[in-house]
Scaffold this motif. Structure first.
Motif, PDB file in Angstrom:
ATOM      1  N   SER A   9      15.076  16.766   1.081  1.00 12.53           N
ATOM      2  CA  SER A   9      16.183  16.843   0.120  1.00 12.53           C
ATOM      3  C   SER A   9      15.814  17.733  -1.060  1.00 12.53           C
ATOM      4  CB  SER A   9      16.542  15.454  -0.410  1.00 12.53           C
ATOM      5  OG  SER A   9      17.499  15.580  -1.453  1.00 12.53           O
ATOM      6  N   ARG A  11      17.267  17.455  -3.924  1.00 15.20           N
ATOM      7  CA  ARG A  11      17.727  16.774  -5.141  1.00 15.20           C
ATOM      8  C   ARG A  11      16.572  16.124  -5.892  1.00 15.20           C
ATOM      9  NH1 ARG A  11      21.529  12.283  -4.133  1.00 15.20           N
ATOM     10  NH2 ARG A  11      22.395  12.782  -6.169  1.00 15.20           N
ATOM     11  N   SER A  14      16.908  12.433  -5.434  1.00 16.49           N
ATOM     12  CA  SER A  14      17.088  12.161  -4.005  1.00 16.49           C
ATOM     13  C   SER A  14      16.826  10.694  -3.646  1.00 16.49           C
ATOM     14  CB  SER A  14      16.131  13.048  -3.215  1.00 16.49           C
ATOM     15  OG  SER A  14      15.978  12.553  -1.901  1.00 16.49           O
ATOM     16  N   SER A  16      16.634   9.653  -0.426  1.00 14.43           N
ATOM     17  CA  SER A  16      15.695   9.620   0.707  1.00 14.43           C
ATOM     18  C   SER A  16      14.254   9.799   0.208  1.00 14.43           C
ATOM     19  CB  SER A  16      16.048  10.692   1.746  1.00 14.43           C
ATOM     20  OG  SER A  16      16.099  11.978   1.169  1.00 14.43           O
TER      21      SER A  16
HETATM   22  C1  LIG Z   1      25.887  19.834   1.898  1.00 18.08           C
HETATM   23  C2  LIG Z   1      26.043  18.350   2.125  1.00 18.08           C
HETATM   24  C3  LIG Z   1      26.525  17.898   3.341  1.00 18.08           C
HETATM   25  C4  LIG Z   1      26.641  16.526   3.588  1.00 18.08           C
HETATM   26  N1  LIG Z   1      27.083  16.099   4.808  1.00 18.08           N
HETATM   27  C5  LIG Z   1      27.113  14.770   5.083  1.00 18.08           C
HETATM   28  C6  LIG Z   1      27.500  14.312   6.389  1.00 18.08           C
HETATM   29  O1  LIG Z   1      27.782  15.066   7.304  1.00 18.08           O
HETATM   30  N2  LIG Z   1      27.502  12.974   6.605  1.00 18.08           N
HETATM   31  C7  LIG Z   1      27.155  12.080   5.641  1.00 18.08           C
HETATM   32  O2  LIG Z   1      27.158  10.874   5.925  1.00 18.08           O
HETATM   33  N3  LIG Z   1      26.790  12.483   4.406  1.00 18.08           N
HETATM   34  C8  LIG Z   1      26.760  13.812   4.107  1.00 18.08           C
HETATM   35  N4  LIG Z   1      26.342  14.236   2.855  1.00 18.08           N
HETATM   36  C9  LIG Z   1      25.948  13.237   1.839  1.00 18.08           C
HETATM   37  C10 LIG Z   1      24.434  13.008   1.774  1.00 18.08           C
HETATM   38  O3  LIG Z   1      23.877  12.827   3.050  1.00 18.08           O
HETATM   39  C11 LIG Z   1      24.163  11.761   0.939  1.00 18.08           C
HETATM   40  O4  LIG Z   1      24.648  11.949  -0.377  1.00 18.08           O
HETATM   41  C12 LIG Z   1      22.693  11.373   0.904  1.00 18.08           C
HETATM   42  O5  LIG Z   1      22.556  10.106   0.350  1.00 18.08           O
HETATM   43  C13 LIG Z   1      21.871  12.366   0.097  1.00 18.08           C
HETATM   44  O6  LIG Z   1      20.503  12.067   0.219  1.00 18.08           O
HETATM   45  P1  LIG Z   1      19.447  12.583  -0.864  1.00 18.08           P
HETATM   46  O7  LIG Z   1      19.800  11.885  -2.153  1.00 18.08           O
HETATM   47  O8  LIG Z   1      18.123  12.194  -0.338  1.00 18.08           O
HETATM   48  O9  LIG Z   1      19.622  14.071  -0.956  1.00 18.08           O
HETATM   49  C14 LIG Z   1      26.267  15.601   2.577  1.00 18.08           C
HETATM   50  C15 LIG Z   1      25.786  16.077   1.333  1.00 18.08           C
HETATM   51  C16 LIG Z   1      25.666  17.437   1.115  1.00 18.08           C
HETATM   52  C17 LIG Z   1      25.127  17.921  -0.213  1.00 18.08           C
END
Ligand SMILES: Cc1cc2nc3c(=O)[nH]c(=O)nc-3n(C[C@H](O)[C@H](O)[C@H](O)COP(=O)(O)O)c2cc1C
Length: 211
Positions: A9, A11, A14, A16
């Motif tokens: 990620s 972020r 994040s 994850s």
């Molecule tokens: C470009 C983008 C595409 C995403 N596509 C999906 C998706 O296909 N399905 C889903 O469930 N979440 C989707 N999300 C949401 C992220 O998976 C979710 O916010 C996640 O908790 C982020 O994890 P992180 O905080 O570790 O980055 C998307 C987010 C972004 C930025």
């Protein structure tokens, strides 16, 4: 135990990555090599470089011109193979992996690096004996068993590719949904964290057990 954390990620907040950290804290291992795929320099796999991969598949050396590039790719694969435990944390992006994490996968999965193949195409994975812990965050819940699970090209894909290169001990933890009512999201994260702590405990016990 040599541990590699591949952080998928970009972020700073994040989810994850936070869960991956909770896992490492529970494991109690401080010596962790972190590969942030968003800041790491990963070699390109374009045109002629990819063309010469077909030579590797046939057991032939790559052409001189491409030796340097394949050396860079091999370094990424060797780096991963030098670790016993791969912790991969990632958000779901468009049902799959963020492209930089997929880039890392494309750097490590090559014949002679993480698997071998014979002339008939039969594959032997070289990562046998390693352990993987996969932490996937997603806005929507695609947990195995729900009808929407067919959309999951994130955890299912990582599981598949790691098994392809020979890993048998693959643990999957999903933090989902991360979108929706606050209590629902908090409960999903707490569940994921509890699962990760249990996996850490199993691995710690196993590592401490006499061989
Ligand atoms: C470009 C983008 C595409 C995403 N596509 C999906 C998706 O296909 N399905 C889903 O469930 N979440 C989707 N999300 C949401 C992220 O998976 C979710 O916010 C996640 O908790 C982020 O994890 P992180 O905080 O570790 O980055 C998307 C987010 C972004 C930025």
């Amino acid at each position: 135990m040599k541990i590699l954390h591949v952080a998928g990620s970009p972020r700073s907040r994040s989810r994850s990555r936070r869960l991956a950290k909770a896992f490492l804290d529970a494991l109690g291992e401080e010596d962790v090599d972190t590969l942030d795929v968003w800041t790491a320099t990963l070699p390109d796999l374009g045109g002629d470089t990819v063309e010469s991969r077909y030579r590797l598949i046939h057991g032939l050396p790559v052409e001189m011109d491409h030796t340097r590039r394949w050396g860079e790719i091999r370094r990424v694969a060797d780096h991963a193979m030098a670790h016993d435990l791969w912790l991969i944390s990632t958000p779901m992006w468009n049902f799959g992996l963020p492209y930089r994490l997929k880039h890392w996968v494309d750097c490590i999965v090559h014949p002679g690096m993480t698997f071998t193949n014979d002339a008939s195409g039969a594959v032997t994975g070289l990562a046998k004996g390693k352990t993987a812990v996969l932490v996937g965050a997603g806005a929507l819940d695609f947990t195995d068993g729900v009808p929407e699970a067919v959309y999951d090209h994130q955890m299912r894909y990582l599981d598949l590719i790691l098994r392809f290169i020979g890993m048998e001990d693959v643990h999957i933890v999903r933090a989902a949904p991360t979108f929706g009512p606050e209590e629902t999201v908090a409960a999903a994260e707490a569940k994921a964290e509890a699962e990760l702590r249990a996996i850490a405990e199993t691995i710690r016990t196993r590592a401490g057990a006499p061989g």
